[in-house]
Design a protein around this motif. Structure first.
Motif, mmCIF file in Angstrom:
data_model
loop_
_atom_site.group_PDB
_atom_site.id
_atom_site.type_symbol
_atom_site.label_atom_id
_atom_site.label_comp_id
_atom_site.label_asym_id
_atom_site.label_seq_id
_atom_site.Cartn_x
_atom_site.Cartn_y
_atom_site.Cartn_z
ATOM 1 N N TYR B 119 68.336 51.423 21.287
ATOM 2 C CA TYR B 119 67.145 51.548 21.279
ATOM 3 C C TYR B 119 66.779 52.874 22.422
ATOM 4 O O TYR B 119 67.880 52.810 23.552
ATOM 5 C CB TYR B 119 67.217 50.125 21.775
ATOM 6 C CG TYR B 119 65.979 49.873 22.761
ATOM 7 C CD1 TYR B 119 64.587 49.871 22.373
ATOM 8 C CD2 TYR B 119 65.679 49.524 24.007
ATOM 9 C CE1 TYR B 119 63.430 49.737 22.919
ATOM 10 C CE2 TYR B 119 64.457 49.913 25.264
ATOM 11 C CZ TYR B 119 62.873 49.514 24.978
ATOM 12 O OH TYR B 119 61.974 49.491 25.259
ATOM 13 N N ALA B 128 61.904 46.086 25.983
ATOM 14 C CA ALA B 128 63.151 45.885 24.679
ATOM 15 C C ALA B 128 62.630 44.669 24.774
ATOM 16 O O ALA B 128 62.521 43.949 23.334
ATOM 17 C CB ALA B 128 64.318 46.182 25.754
ATOM 18 N N CYS B 145 69.065 46.876 29.902
ATOM 19 C CA CYS B 145 68.301 47.669 30.480
ATOM 20 C C CYS B 145 68.599 47.197 32.397
ATOM 21 O O CYS B 145 67.535 48.127 32.729
ATOM 22 C CB CYS B 145 66.812 47.600 29.968
ATOM 23 S SG CYS B 145 66.772 47.903 28.850
#
Lengths: 444, 298
Positions: B119, B128, B145
Motif C-alpha cells: 500500500y 487505507a 499506518c
C-alpha cells in the motif's frame, strides 16, 4: 471549440489501444457475479446452488428502485453463493457459476442485423431497460432507468451522451463508436424517446477525430441528434462538466442533480446497452474492456463476458509484464489499484491498466507550498488543500460548509500537486464521512 | 504649564469615570462560579484527553461539581488517586473503579500474516481502510499506518517496526480511549488491567469464516469454539465467526489459551507455566491436531 469553464488538467493521453479492433474474449472457466455491481441496494439472488442457467438468465433481482438485476453471462451450473474479493479489496457476496458450453436464452436476438424501428411507448422502453439490468457504463454504475424517471417537478429537455472518454489510456468507448456507430445512434434515439425529449447531443473530445467524423456522417440520418466536438480537457467526462461544456449550464451544488437543469446524461456504452436491451432483448452481461499499459505486449479492447477474472484479460493481452508496479481497475485518474487480479469484470469495469514500476510509484509527500494549483485545477471550484486538511483533522462540520460533498473525486488536485500531497485520498475519506453524517441527520 | 495641567486633569477624569463604570459593571454582571470547580480542575492531570467524555479537564471539573455525585465519573488519566482527591474536595464518595488499559487485538505481525500487496497511499489507517483491504489478506486486522500512535497524548502506544503492530506501554497508558476512536477497524479495546496486570484475551478481530481467516493469518481466530467448551465460567462467546472473552467473567485460568489451535488467545504477564502442567498441555496439543481441520466444514 467547447469545453467546461472551471479548472481541469491535461494528463498525457496514452491511448495505446486506440487502433486495436474489439476482440471477443473466450469464456472463463468460472464466472463470478458480485451482487453489488451498481450504486444502490445490492441485488438479491434468485438462483440457488445447483441451478442450471443459460446465457442471459436472470440470476439476481433488483434489491429496490435504485438497484439493478444481474444476468448470467455464461451457461452452466450455479456452483455456490459465497463471497469474493471485489475491486474494493473487501469480500462481498457473489454468485459463482461453473461454465459449461455456451447456450443462450432463446429470447435473445443474436443476429448482427441493425433494427431501427421501435413502436414502444416511452414507459415500455424504460421498463425494458430496467428489466435488462442496464446501469451507467462509465464507471459509476448508476441504474439507467432511475435517471430516465425524473423526480416530480423536474423535466428533461435534452439527452447528453458522454462519449468523451477523458480518462487517459482507456479506449473502449472510442472503439465502440468506430465499430457500432449506428447501434449507438439508435440507442440514443431510444433514450431520447424514453426521456420524452427531441434533442440529443453526443459529446466527443477532439482527440478522436475519426470517431467524430464517422458519427457526424451517420447522425445525419437521425433527426435531433447532434455531435458536439469538445476540446480535450480532463475531467470532461464528469456529468456536470459535460453539461457545462455542451449546453453551457451549471448544475448547482447537491442536492441538485443534472435533471435540475434539464439534462439527462448517459454514457455511450449505456446507449449501446440500451439498444441491445430494447431491440435485441439482450440483457446487460457483456461489455468492452480496455487492457492497456506501457509495458503490455498487446494493448487491446476485449468484448468480455461479465464475471470473467481480470487475470484472463491480462493473459489475453500478453500476460503480466515483469516490471508491473500496479494493476488498476479503470483509468489512471479515477481507477482503483487492485489487490488481486482475480477480481471479476463487473458492469462498470471499463479498463484494466497495468502500470510499470516507475509510473506507479507515488512521489515523496512534501509540505504544501501554498501554490494553489489544486484550487485552479478543481473543476468544481472547491479548495482541495483546505478540504484535505479539514478531513485530516476530523473537522466534519467545517468540511460540510466548504461543500466537500460537491467533490466529484476526479483527482485533478492530486495530479497537479507539486508536493505530491495525497489530497484526494483525504477528501474522499472526508466526503464519505460527511455524507454519512448528512444521511444520519435526514434519517432522524 | 496650562497645557500639562489640562492633560493631567482630563486624563485623570476619564480614568476615574472608567473606574466607576468598571466597578459597577463588575458588581452588577458578576457571575458566581463555584470555587470548587477551580480546586477540582487543579487536581486533574490537565491532559485534556477527553477520556472522561467531557470537553477537557475543566469541563469534567464543572460536571463533577454540578452533578453533586461522582457516580459513573472517572478521570482515566488521573485514575483512582485523582478521583479520591476530587471526592475529598467535594465531600463525596468516589466510585471504586478498576484500572484499565488499551489492548491491541491483532497479532498479525509480518511473520504471522504475510503481506500480499504494497500500500503506498496516504499514510493513514483511515484512508487505507477506506481505499483497500490493507496489505494482507485479512480485511479486519491492523493496517499498520499508526493512527493510534498519532492519537495518543501520553506517548503510550508505539509501532514495533519488527512486527508492524502497535504496542501499548502499560505504565503510560491511561485508558483514555483516544486510540480506540482513532482505529478505523476497532482493533484496540479498553479492558480491565486485571489482577497483577494479568489478562487473557482473543488477539484477533477477524470475522471471516474459518477457512478464509485461516489462510490470511497464522494466528487468526477461526471460531472453532474449543475455547467456549473449555471455559468453566461461561466467559467466552463466539459471534460472527469470532471468539470474545468477557473480562468481567474471566477468572484467568488460561485453559482457553492452552486449547486454542491457532494461538489466537493471548495471556499476558503470567509467569511461565509450571512443568507439571505440561502433561495436559501436551494432551491438548494432540487433541488439537485433527480438530484444526474441523472448522472448515460449514
Amino acid at each position: 471549440m467547447k469545453t467546461f469553464r472551471i479548472g481541469g488538467v491535461h494528463p498525457a493521453e496514452n491511448k495505446l489501444s486506440a487502433a486495436s479492433a474489439i476482440e471477443t474474449l473466450g469464456l472463463p472457466k468460472q464466472a463470478v457475479f458480485p451482487l453489488s455491481q451498481h450504486i444502490g441496494a445490492p441485488a438479491v439472488p434468485c438462483v440457488a446452488k445447483g441451478d442450471v442457467v443459460k446465457v442471459g438468465t436472470k440470476i439476481a433481482d433488483a434489491g429496490g428502485f435504485v438497484s439493478a438485476a444481474i444476468f448470467s453471462s455464461v451457461s452452466g451450473k450455479v456452483a455456490k453463493i459465497d463471497s469474493v474479493i471485489d475491486a474494493s479489496g473487501y469480500r462481498k457476496p457473489a454468485i459463482f457459476i461453473d461454465v459449461d458450453g455456451d447456450e443462450w436464452e432463446e429470447t435473445i436476438d443474436r443476429s448482427e442485423a441493425l433494427v431501427k424501428e421501435c413502436s414502444l411507448k416511452p414507459e415500455e422502453i424504460v421498463e425494458k431497460i430496467k428489466n435488462a439490468g442496464v446501469v451507467g457504463m462509465g464507471g459509476a454504475c448508476f441504474p439507467t432507468h432511475v435517471k430516465l424517471c425524473p423526480p416530480p417537478g423536474s423535466k428533461a429537455e435534452c439527452v447528453i451522451i458522454n462519449a468523451v472518454e477523458c480518462e487517459p489510456y482507456l479506449t473502449a468507448d472510442h472503439r465502440l463508436m468506430l465499430e457500432k456507430p449506428e447501434e449507438i445512434l439508435v440507442g440514443v434515439s431510444l433514450l431520447m424517446k424514453a426521456a420524452k425529449v427531441d434533442k440529443g447531443y453526443i459529446g466527443i473530445e477532439n482527440n478522436k477525430p475519426d470517431a467524430i467524423k464517422l458519427m457526424q456522417e451517420k447522425a445525419a440520418a437521425y433527426p435531433g441528434i447532434e455531435i458536439v466536438p469538445l476540446k480535450v480537457k480532463y475531467p470532461q467526462g464528469g456529468e456536470k462538466q459535460l453539461i457545462d461544456a455542451v449546453i453551457r449550464r451549471q448544475v448547482p451544488a447537491p442536492p441538485a442533480i443534472p435533471i435540475s437543469v434539464g439534462a439527462v446524461v448517459q454514457n455511450v456504452g449505456t446507449a449501446y446497452a440500451v439498444y441491445e436491451a430494447v431491440m435485441k432483448n439482450k440483457p446487460l452481461f457483456e461489455r468492452i474492456v480496455t487492457v492497456t499499459g506501457k509495458s503490455v505486449t498487446k494493448p487491446s479492447n476485449f468484448l468480455t463476458r461479465m464475471g470473467t477474472p481480470m487475470s484472463q484479460l491480462i493473459d489475453a493481452a500478453g500476460g503480466l509484464p515483469e516490471d508491473t508496479g500496479k494493476v488498476i481497475g479503470g483509468g489512471p485518474m479515477m481507477g482503483k489499484a487492485l489487490m488481486n487480479i482475480e477480481v471479476p469484470i463487473c458492469k462498470g469495469s471499463s479498463g484494466v491498466l497495468i502500470m510499470n514500476d516507475k509510473e506507479a510509484r507515488r512521489g515523496e509527500v512534501r509540505p504544501c507550498i501554498r501554490c494553489a494549483k489544486c484550487v485552479s485545477a478543481c473543476p468544481m471550484g472547491l479548495e482541495p488543500f483546505l478540504l484535505s486538511t479539514l478531513s485530516a483533522h476530523n473537522e466534519w462540520e467545517r468540511a460540510e460548509k466548504e461543500d466537500i460533498v460537491s467533490c466529484i473525486e476526479c483527482g485533478s488536485c492530486q495530479f497537479t500537486c507539486p508536493s505530491n500531497r495525497p489530497l484526494l485520498d483525504m477528501i474522499r475519506l472526508g466526503k464519505s464521512t460527511v455524507m454519512g453524517i448528512i444521511r444520519a441527520r435526514s434519517a432522524k | 504649564m496650562d497645557l500639562i495641567l489640562v492633560a493631567v486633569i482630563s486624563l485623570g477624569a476619564i480614568g476615574l469615570i472608567a473606574a466607576v463604570i468598571l466597578y459597577v459593571a463588575s458588581k452588577k454582571f458578576a457571575v458566581y462560579e463555584d470555587p470548587r470547580i477551580a480546586q477540582v480542575a487543579e487536581v486533574l492531570p490537565q491532559a485534556n484527553c477527553g477520556g472522561c467524555g467531557f470537553p477537557g479537564c475543566s469541563g469534567f471539573a464543572e460536571a463533577c461539581v454540578k452533578a453533586g455525585s461522582l457516580e459513573g465519573k472517572l478521570c482515566p488519566a488521573g485514575g483512582q488517586a485523582a478521583m479520591e482527591k476530587i471526592a475529598a474536595i467535594l465531600g463525596l464518595q468516589a466510585e471504586a473503579s478498576e484500572p484499565k488499559v488499551a489492548v491491541v487485538r491483532c497479532n498479525g505481525s509480518c511473520e504471522n500474516r504475510p503481506r500480499i500487496v504494497k500500500y503506498d497511499g496516504a499514510q493513514s489507517c483511515k484512508v487505507a481502510h477506506a481505499t483497500c483491504g490493507g496489505e494482507t489478506a485479512c480485511a479486519f486486522g491492523c493496517l499498520g499506518c499508526g493512527d493510534c500512535v498519532k492519537a495518543c497524548r501520553f506517548d503510550a502506544i508505539h509501532m514495533n517496526p519488527e512486527t508492524g503492530l502497535p504496542e501499548v506501554d502499560e505504565e503510560k497508558c491511561t485508558a483514555c480511549g483516544a486510540c480506540v476512536k482513532a482505529c478505523p477497524r476497532v482493533i484496540i479495546e479498553i479492558r480491565p488491567k486485571g489482577k497483577n496486570n494479568r489478562r487473557v484475551y482473543v488477539s484477533c478481530v477477524n470475522k471471516d469464516k474459518g477457512p478464509v481467516a485461516m489462510k490470511a493469518c497464522k494466528v487468526s481466530c477461526i471460531a472453532c469454539g474449543k475455547c467456549v467448551k473449555e471455559c468453566s465460567f461461561e466467559a467466552i462467546t463466539v459471534e460472527n465467526n469470532l471468539a470474545y472473552i468477557d473480562p468481567n467473567k474471566c477468572r484467568l485460568c488460561r485453559k482457553c489459551e492452552a486449547v486454542c489451535p491457532k494461538n489466537a488467545i493471548v495471556a499476558v504477564n503470567f509467569p511461565p507455566r509450571k512443568p507439571k502442567v505440561e502433561a495436559p498441555a501436551a494432551e491438548a496439543a494432540k487433541a488439537e491436531t485433527p480438530k484444526v481441520e474441523a472448522p472448515k466444514a460449514e
